[in-house]
Design a protein around this motif. Structure first.
Motif, PDB file in Angstrom:
ATOM      1  N   ILE A  61     -33.180   1.269  17.907  1.00 22.07           N
ATOM      2  CA  ILE A  61     -32.865   0.593  16.649  1.00 22.07           C
ATOM      3  C   ILE A  61     -34.128   0.347  15.835  1.00 22.07           C
ATOM      4  O   ILE A  61     -34.124   0.483  14.608  1.00 22.07           O
ATOM      5  CB  ILE A  61     -32.118  -0.727  16.940  1.00 22.07           C
ATOM      6  CG1 ILE A  61     -30.745  -0.433  17.549  1.00 22.07           C
ATOM      7  CG2 ILE A  61     -31.955  -1.553  15.674  1.00 22.07           C
ATOM      8  CD1 ILE A  61     -29.994  -1.669  17.996  1.00 22.07           C
ATOM      9  N   THR A  62     -35.223  -0.017  16.504  1.00 21.04           N
ATOM     10  CA  THR A  62     -36.469  -0.239  15.768  1.00 21.04           C
ATOM     11  C   THR A  62     -36.956   1.035  15.083  1.00 21.04           C
ATOM     12  O   THR A  62     -37.635   0.964  14.059  1.00 21.04           O
ATOM     13  CB  THR A  62     -37.567  -0.746  16.715  1.00 21.04           C
ATOM     14  OG1 THR A  62     -37.789   0.222  17.764  1.00 21.04           O
ATOM     15  CG2 THR A  62     -37.175  -2.067  17.329  1.00 21.04           C
ATOM     16  N   THR A  63     -36.615   2.193  15.638  1.00 20.90           N
ATOM     17  CA  THR A  63     -37.029   3.462  15.031  1.00 20.90           C
ATOM     18  C   THR A  63     -36.299   3.734  13.734  1.00 20.90           C
ATOM     19  O   THR A  63     -36.892   4.255  12.770  1.00 20.90           O
ATOM     20  CB  THR A  63     -36.795   4.613  16.023  1.00 20.90           C
ATOM     21  OG1 THR A  63     -37.465   4.345  17.252  1.00 20.90           O
ATOM     22  CG2 THR A  63     -37.296   5.933  15.456  1.00 20.90           C
ATOM     23  N   VAL A  64     -35.018   3.376  13.674  1.00 15.71           N
ATOM     24  CA  VAL A  64     -34.202   3.733  12.506  1.00 15.71           C
ATOM     25  C   VAL A  64     -34.202   2.640  11.432  1.00 15.71           C
ATOM     26  O   VAL A  64     -33.741   2.897  10.314  1.00 15.71           O
ATOM     27  CB  VAL A  64     -32.758   4.035  12.940  1.00 15.71           C
ATOM     28  CG1 VAL A  64     -32.715   5.118  13.990  1.00 15.71           C
ATOM     29  CG2 VAL A  64     -32.058   2.787  13.455  1.00 15.71           C
ATOM     30  N   PHE A  65     -34.694   1.444  11.740  1.00 16.14           N
ATOM     31  CA  PHE A  65     -34.652   0.350  10.762  1.00 16.14           C
ATOM     32  C   PHE A  65     -35.379   0.682   9.460  1.00 16.14           C
ATOM     33  O   PHE A  65     -34.831   0.455   8.376  1.00 16.14           O
ATOM     34  CB  PHE A  65     -35.210  -0.930  11.384  1.00 16.14           C
ATOM     35  CG  PHE A  65     -34.147  -1.917  11.768  1.00 16.14           C
ATOM     36  CD1 PHE A  65     -32.989  -1.487  12.384  1.00 16.14           C
ATOM     37  CD2 PHE A  65     -34.289  -3.269  11.513  1.00 16.14           C
ATOM     38  CE1 PHE A  65     -31.997  -2.382  12.732  1.00 16.14           C
ATOM     39  CE2 PHE A  65     -33.302  -4.172  11.847  1.00 16.14           C
ATOM     40  CZ  PHE A  65     -32.156  -3.721  12.462  1.00 16.14           C
ATOM     41  N   PRO A  66     -36.624   1.187   9.488  1.00 18.26           N
ATOM     42  CA  PRO A  66     -37.278   1.513   8.206  1.00 18.26           C
ATOM     43  C   PRO A  66     -36.537   2.575   7.410  1.00 18.26           C
ATOM     44  O   PRO A  66     -36.451   2.482   6.180  1.00 18.26           O
ATOM     45  CB  PRO A  66     -38.670   2.005   8.650  1.00 18.26           C
ATOM     46  CG  PRO A  66     -38.882   1.434   9.999  1.00 18.26           C
ATOM     47  CD  PRO A  66     -37.529   1.399  10.627  1.00 18.26           C
TER      48      PRO A  66
END
Length: 376
Positions: A61-66
Motif C-alpha cells: 500500500i505504501t508503494t501505491v499511495f503516491p
C-alpha cells in the motif's frame, strides 16, 4: 474550510480511494501468483498463503499511495476543468493559490495515512512476517515433502524424491551431502521415512547405497545398507533467537543511539539513517505528488482539446522526481551525514509546484518584463 473546499476534498478522497484500491489489486495479484506458487510448492497450506499476503499488504500500500494521490488529483482537476467548474471559480475571483488550498489539505490527509503505515503498520507487519518465515524455514519436513524436484535445504545439500505415497513413504530417494570439504557423500534408497525425534528430524532410508568420494585420494567407496538413519535437523537452522532488523522496528524505537543499534543488528549507520528519514520523506512526497498534478493542469488552463499534454508532463515530472529519490538512497547509505538528501526530491517538487502556481497567477509577467526593458 468553505463548502467548496469540502466539496473538492471529498472528490479527491473518493477518487484517491478508487485508484488506491485498483492499484493495490493489480500489484497484489502480480505478487500473489508468485507467492502462491512458492508457498504451495513448499508444502504450505492456503492459510499460510493468506497470512503472508495480509502481512505483505502494508508495504504494498505504501508503494501505491503516491501514485494514487497523483491520479486522484489529476482526475478531479481534469474533470472540473472539462466541466468548466474551475473556469467559473476563476471568473468569480478564486485564484490559483486559493484553489490550491483543498489540494494541499488532500495531500496532508494522504500523508497522515501513509505516516501511520510507514511508522507503525509496515514495521510491525515486517517483524511478524520475518518471524513466520523463520518458523517455516525450521520446518524440515515441509521443505522436503516435494516430489519430482531437486531441493536444496542448505547450500551444500541436495534432496530428491520421485514420489510420495499416500502413506507418507518417500519412494526413490536421493541425498547429496557436501558439507564436509574433505569428502562428499551420496545416499540413494528405494524408500525413506521422515521421523520426528523430539526437536529433531531423522530420515530413515531403506535398501539403499552410500557412496563416499574422498577429495584427497579421489577414491570412491560404496556400501549397501538395509536401513540407515540420517539426522537432517542440522540442514535448517533451528535457532529460536529473535531476529531484529531496522525495517522491522517501529519509528519510536529508532530514536536511540545508532552506533549501538548498528552493532546490535549488524548494519551500517547510513542504512539506519536512510530508513529513518525515508519514513518521514515518503508522506511529504505524497503531498508533492498531489500538488504536482494540480499545478501542472492549472498551468495549462482550459482547452477544448483537453489537458492530456499537461497530464503527460505532470506524470513525467513525478517519475523524474521519484527517480531522483531512488538515486539518493545509495548516497545516504554510504554516508549518514548526507541524510538531508532524502528530502531533496520533495523539496525539488515543492519548488516546481510553487513556480507553476506563481506562473499561473502571473501569466503575463514575462511579456511585461520585456516591455519594461524596451521602454527603458
Amino acid at each position: 474550510m468553505s463548502k467548496f473546499d469540502r466539496y473538492m476534498l471529498s472528490q479527491f478522497l473518493i477518487l484517491f480511494s478508487f485508484f488506491a484500491l485498483i492499484l493495490v489489486a493489480i500489484f497484489w495479484i502480480n505478487r500473489a501468483v508468485i507467492l502462491f506458487d512458492r508457498l504451495i510448492g513448499d508444502g504450505q497450506t492456503a492459510l499460510v498463503f493468506l497470512e503472508f499476503t495480509v502481512l505483505g499488504l502494508p508495504k504494498l500500500i505504501t508503494t501505491v499511495f503516491p501514485i494514487a494521490a497523483f491520479a486522484g488529483s489529476v482526475y478531479v482537476i481534469n474533470r472540473m476543468t472539462s466541466e468548466s467548474e474551475l473556469t467559473v471559480l476563476q471568473a468569480t475571483g478564486s485564484g490559483p493559490w486559493r484553489l490550491a488550498r483543498p489540494v494541499f489539505v488532500y495531500g496532508i490527509c494522504v500523508a497522515v495515512m501513509l505516516s501511520v503505515l510507514t511508522h507503525f503498520l509496515v514495521p510491525m507487519a515486517k517483524a511478524q512476517l520475518t518471524q513466520r518465515e523463520a518458523e517455516i524455514s525450521q520446518n524440515v519436513s515441509a521443505r522436503l515433502l516435494t516430489e519430482g524436484e531437486f531441493l536444496h535445504p542448505s547450500s551444500k545439500v541436495t534432496f530428491y524424491t520421485r514420489l510420495i505415497g499416500t502413506d507418507g513413504v518417500l519412494r526413490d530417494v536421493f541425498l547429496s551431502d557436501r558439507r564436509n570439504p574433505e569428502e562428499g557423500m551420496i545416499y540413494s534408497a528405494s524408500e525413506a521415512y521422515l521421523v520426528r525425534n523430539g526437536d529433531g528430524t531423522t530420515l530413515i532410508m531403506v535398501d539403499g547405497l552410500a557412496q563416499r568420494l574422498s577429495s584427497e585420494t579421489n577414491q570412491l567407496s560404496t556400501a549397501k545398507f538395509r536401513d540407515f538413519s540420517f539426522d537432517i535437523s542440522a540442514l535448517v537452522s533451528n535457532s529460536t533467537e529473535e531476529y531484529t532488523s531496522v525495517d522491522s522496528m517501529v519509528t519510536p524505537a529508532l530514536f536511540t543511539d545508532w552506533t549501538a543499534l548498528g552493532e546490535r543488528v549488524d548494519i551500517t549507520q547510513g542504512t539506519i539513517a536512510e530508513e529513518f528519514h525515508a519514513r518521514f520523506a515518503a508522506p511529504l512526497f505524497c503531498i508533492v505528488a498531489a500538488m504536482i498534478g494540480y499545478a501542472t493542469l492549472i498551468l495549462g488552463g482550459f482547452s477544448r482539446f483537453g489537458v492530456w499534454r499537461e497530464i503527460v508532463i505532470a506524470f513525467g515530472l513525478l517519475i523524474a522526481i521519484d527517480g531522483i529519490r531512488g538515486t539518493l538512497e545509495g548516497v545516504v547509505r554510504s554516508d549518514p551525514s548526507r541524510w538531508p538528501l532524502v528530502y531533496l526530491p520533495s523539496l525539488i517538487g515543492l519548488i516546481l509546484v510553487l513556480a507553476m502556481i506563481w506562473q499561473t497567477a502571473h501569466p503575463g509577467w514575462l511579456r511585461r518584463l520585456r516591455r519594461a526593458k524596451v521602454a527603458a
